[in-house]
Design an enzyme around this catalytic site. Structure first.
Site, PDB file in Angstrom:
ATOM      1  N   CYS A 169       0.853  -1.202   0.000  1.00  0.00           N
ATOM      2  CA  CYS A 169       0.000   0.000   0.000  1.00  0.00           C
ATOM      3  C   CYS A 169       0.884   1.246   0.000  1.00  0.00           C
ATOM      4  O   CYS A 169       0.621   2.209  -0.717  1.00  0.00           O
ATOM      5  CB  CYS A 169      -0.899   0.044   1.236  1.00  0.00           C
ATOM      6  N   ASP A 193      10.565  -6.208  -7.939  1.00  0.00           N
ATOM      7  CA  ASP A 193      10.701  -6.927  -6.669  1.00  0.00           C
ATOM      8  C   ASP A 193      12.145  -6.736  -6.184  1.00  0.00           C
ATOM      9  O   ASP A 193      13.096  -6.884  -6.958  1.00  0.00           O
ATOM     10  CB  ASP A 193      10.420  -8.419  -6.914  1.00  0.00           C
ATOM     11  N   HIS A 241      -6.101  -2.051  -1.299  1.00  0.00           N
ATOM     12  CA  HIS A 241      -5.626  -3.230  -0.561  1.00  0.00           C
ATOM     13  C   HIS A 241      -6.624  -4.385  -0.652  1.00  0.00           C
ATOM     14  O   HIS A 241      -7.751  -4.281  -0.191  1.00  0.00           O
ATOM     15  CB  HIS A 241      -5.391  -2.886   0.913  1.00  0.00           C
ATOM     16  N   ASN A 283       1.099 -16.153  -5.062  1.00  0.00           N
ATOM     17  CA  ASN A 283       1.044 -17.015  -3.889  1.00  0.00           C
ATOM     18  C   ASN A 283      -0.104 -16.535  -3.013  1.00  0.00           C
ATOM     19  O   ASN A 283      -0.222 -15.340  -2.762  1.00  0.00           O
ATOM     20  CB  ASN A 283       2.356 -16.927  -3.113  1.00  0.00           C
ATOM     21  N   GLY A 330       3.189 -19.733   0.563  1.00  0.00           N
ATOM     22  CA  GLY A 330       4.404 -18.921   0.471  1.00  0.00           C
ATOM     23  C   GLY A 330       4.183 -17.431   0.364  1.00  0.00           C
ATOM     24  O   GLY A 330       5.116 -16.684   0.095  1.00  0.00           O
ATOM     25  N   HIS A 341      -0.609  -9.674  -5.098  1.00  0.00           N
ATOM     26  CA  HIS A 341       0.387  -9.318  -6.110  1.00  0.00           C
ATOM     27  C   HIS A 341       0.626 -10.495  -7.039  1.00  0.00           C
ATOM     28  O   HIS A 341       0.529 -11.654  -6.630  1.00  0.00           O
ATOM     29  CB  HIS A 341       1.711  -8.875  -5.470  1.00  0.00           C
ATOM     30  N   HIS A 371       3.533 -12.067  -9.430  1.00  0.00           N
ATOM     31  CA  HIS A 371       4.955 -12.035  -9.776  1.00  0.00           C
ATOM     32  C   HIS A 371       5.113 -12.238 -11.284  1.00  0.00           C
ATOM     33  O   HIS A 371       4.517 -13.161 -11.853  1.00  0.00           O
ATOM     34  CB  HIS A 371       5.705 -13.196  -9.122  1.00  0.00           C
TER      35      HIS A 371
HETATM   36  P1  5GP Z   1       5.269 -13.339  -1.773  1.00  0.00           P
HETATM   37  O1  5GP Z   1       6.243 -14.209  -1.042  1.00  0.00           O
HETATM   38  O2  5GP Z   1       4.297 -12.681  -0.814  1.00  0.00           O
HETATM   39  O3  5GP Z   1       4.581 -13.986  -2.921  1.00  0.00           O
HETATM   40  O4  5GP Z   1       6.158 -12.195  -2.430  1.00  0.00           O
HETATM   41  C1  5GP Z   1       6.526 -11.045  -1.776  1.00  0.00           C
HETATM   42  C2  5GP Z   1       7.643 -10.421  -2.580  1.00  0.00           C
HETATM   43  O5  5GP Z   1       7.773  -9.066  -2.159  1.00  0.00           O
HETATM   44  C3  5GP Z   1       9.010 -11.071  -2.356  1.00  0.00           C
HETATM   45  O6  5GP Z   1       9.494 -11.569  -3.594  1.00  0.00           O
HETATM   46  C4  5GP Z   1       9.880  -9.930  -1.813  1.00  0.00           C
HETATM   47  O7  5GP Z   1      11.171  -9.931  -2.372  1.00  0.00           O
HETATM   48  C5  5GP Z   1       9.115  -8.695  -2.226  1.00  0.00           C
HETATM   49  N1  5GP Z   1       9.240  -7.562  -1.323  1.00  0.00           N
HETATM   50  C6  5GP Z   1       9.102  -7.586   0.033  1.00  0.00           C
HETATM   51  N2  5GP Z   1       9.253  -6.347   0.549  1.00  0.00           N
HETATM   52  C7  5GP Z   1       9.468  -5.524  -0.532  1.00  0.00           C
HETATM   53  C8  5GP Z   1       9.674  -4.115  -0.637  1.00  0.00           C
HETATM   54  O8  5GP Z   1       9.693  -3.369   0.337  1.00  0.00           O
HETATM   55  N3  5GP Z   1       9.851  -3.620  -1.889  1.00  0.00           N
HETATM   56  C9  5GP Z   1       9.848  -4.420  -2.999  1.00  0.00           C
HETATM   57  N4  5GP Z   1      10.028  -3.826  -4.173  1.00  0.00           N
HETATM   58  N5  5GP Z   1       9.641  -5.757  -2.922  1.00  0.00           N
HETATM   59  C10 5GP Z   1       9.459  -6.298  -1.700  1.00  0.00           C
HETATM   60 ZN    ZN Z   2      -1.869  -3.176   1.128  1.00  0.00          ZN
END
Ligand code: 5GP
Ligand code: ZN
Length: 136
Positions: free
Chosen positions: A7, A30, A46, A86, A92, A99, A101
């Site tokens: 957010c 990322d 959100h 995820n 995960g 989001h 990826h």
């Molecule tokens: P998830 O594990 O929830 O599918 O993916 C979360 C992703 O967010 C991870 O790949 C992590 O590297 C990325 N991430 C976490 N904190 C930040 C941040 O503050 N900025 C950016 N750009 N990516 C983030």
């Molecule tokens: Zn949010």
């Protein structure tokens, strides 16, 4: 939502390497850069996960996924992609703001793995199908 990192990026409260933005969503790099160009597409509003987000936002986000992937393919010469979301800790998810990826692939042995174990000899495929299709 308070204390949600995505957010904060979506509302420009903390910086991000933003590669696309419009009224509904944003795409930014990322931090982990699993592969070069690893990008996240997020809704500005959100929503916790893919089952919470409204249809208009979700379908728009998929258009943005395609647009950004085309840009990465052209400019970074990605040979392929994994597009992944995820949902929940069990799968995960570490950031509870929906989001998608975009993971560009340049070679198959780049360390990123989406492995699908073959359990076809162990499971009752018809039984699983019947359970999914049963009316409530
Ligand atoms: P998830 O594990 O929830 O599918 O993916 C979360 C992703 O967010 C991870 O790949 C992590 O590297 C990325 N991430 C976490 N904190 C930040 C941040 O503050 N900025 C950016 N750009 N990516 C983030
Ligand atoms: Zn949010």
């Amino acid at each position: 939502m308070d204390n949600c990192i995505f957010c904060k990026i979506a509302h420009h409260e903390i910086p991000g390497k933003i590669v696309y933005e419009d009224d509904l969503c944003m795409a930014f790099l990322d931090l982990s850069q699993t592969t070069d160009g690893h990008t996240l597409v997020v809704p500005k509003q959100h929503f916790s996960n893919i089952l919470e987000v409204d249809h208009q936002t979700l379908s728009h986000m998929m258009e943005v996924v395609q647009k950004v992937a085309l840009q990465i393919q052209e400019n970074l010469h990605a040979k392929g992609f994994n597009m992944i979301t995820n949902m929940n800790e069990v799968a995960g998810q570490t950031v509870p703001h929906f989001h998608i990826h975009i993971i560009p692939r340049y070679q198959s042995n780049d360390g990123f793995q989406a492995t699908y174990h073959d359990r076809s000899q162990e499971v009752d495929l018809d039984g699983i199908y019947q359970k999914i299709m049963k009316s409530e």
